[in-house]
Scaffold this active site. Structure first.
Site, PDB file in Angstrom:
ATOM      1  N   ARG A 107       0.748  -1.202  -0.072  1.00 50.47           N
ATOM      2  CA  ARG A 107       0.084  -0.056  -0.215  1.00 50.47           C
ATOM      3  C   ARG A 107       0.807   1.252  -0.117  1.00 50.47           C
ATOM      4  NH1 ARG A 107      -3.854   1.162   5.431  1.00 50.47           N
ATOM      5  NH2 ARG A 107      -1.831   1.856   6.109  1.00 50.47           N
ATOM      6  N   CYS A 109       0.100   5.621   0.798  1.00 49.27           N
ATOM      7  CA  CYS A 109      -0.809   6.331   1.324  1.00 49.27           C
ATOM      8  C   CYS A 109      -0.321   7.668   1.394  1.00 49.27           C
ATOM      9  CB  CYS A 109      -1.072   5.925   2.701  1.00 49.27           C
ATOM     10  SG  CYS A 109      -2.639   7.310   3.381  1.00 49.27           S
TER      11      CYS A 109
END
Length: 130
Positions: A107, A109
């Site tokens: 991920r 972010c």
């Protein structure tokens, strides 16, 4: 699909429901960024509430994954875009309900200056399916 989690002590350990890297084989599904639009009304929902917006975003992702014959388990990478990084813990708390920490996708972010319709969160993903 085969999915292998890659972890090394020579890079920083994950600090949330994601892994350092994933090796996956199968057909790739690229899901466009989803925002808190209710598909029945095509209107923005939960203005000002990042937790509820994140829930709607995850529901939208789930619908697309299902249509493609996939689930959250098939996701190998997500991109999370926040209007305000101070909302990270709240978003992350909702996001964590959708992934097993041991097999969570990679991920990224980031905080961004502005998102479509001035939403608080947008999430895209890459999944691998058979």
């Amino acid at each position: 699909m085969t999915k292998q989690v890659i972890q090394t002590a020579l890079a920083p350990a994950p600090v949330g429901p994601y892994n350092q890297a994933i090796i996956a084989t199968g057909r790739m599904l690229f899901v466009s960024g989803q925002i808190a639009i209710d598909p029945t009304t095509n209107q923005l929902v939960h203005e000002g509430d990042v937790a509820k917006q994140t829930e709607r975003v995850m529901a939208n992702l789930a619908a697309i994954l299902t249509e493609a014959g996939a689930t959250f388990d098939n996701i190998v990478k997500t991109g999370v875009f926040l209007k305000d990084m101070n909302d990270f813990a709240t978003m992350n708390g909702v996001y964590a309900h959708y992934f097993d920490e041991a097999t969570a996708p990679a991920r990224a972010c980031v905080e961004v200056a502005r998102l479509p319709k001035d939403v608080l969160v947008e999430i895209d993903c890459i999944a691998v399916i058979n």
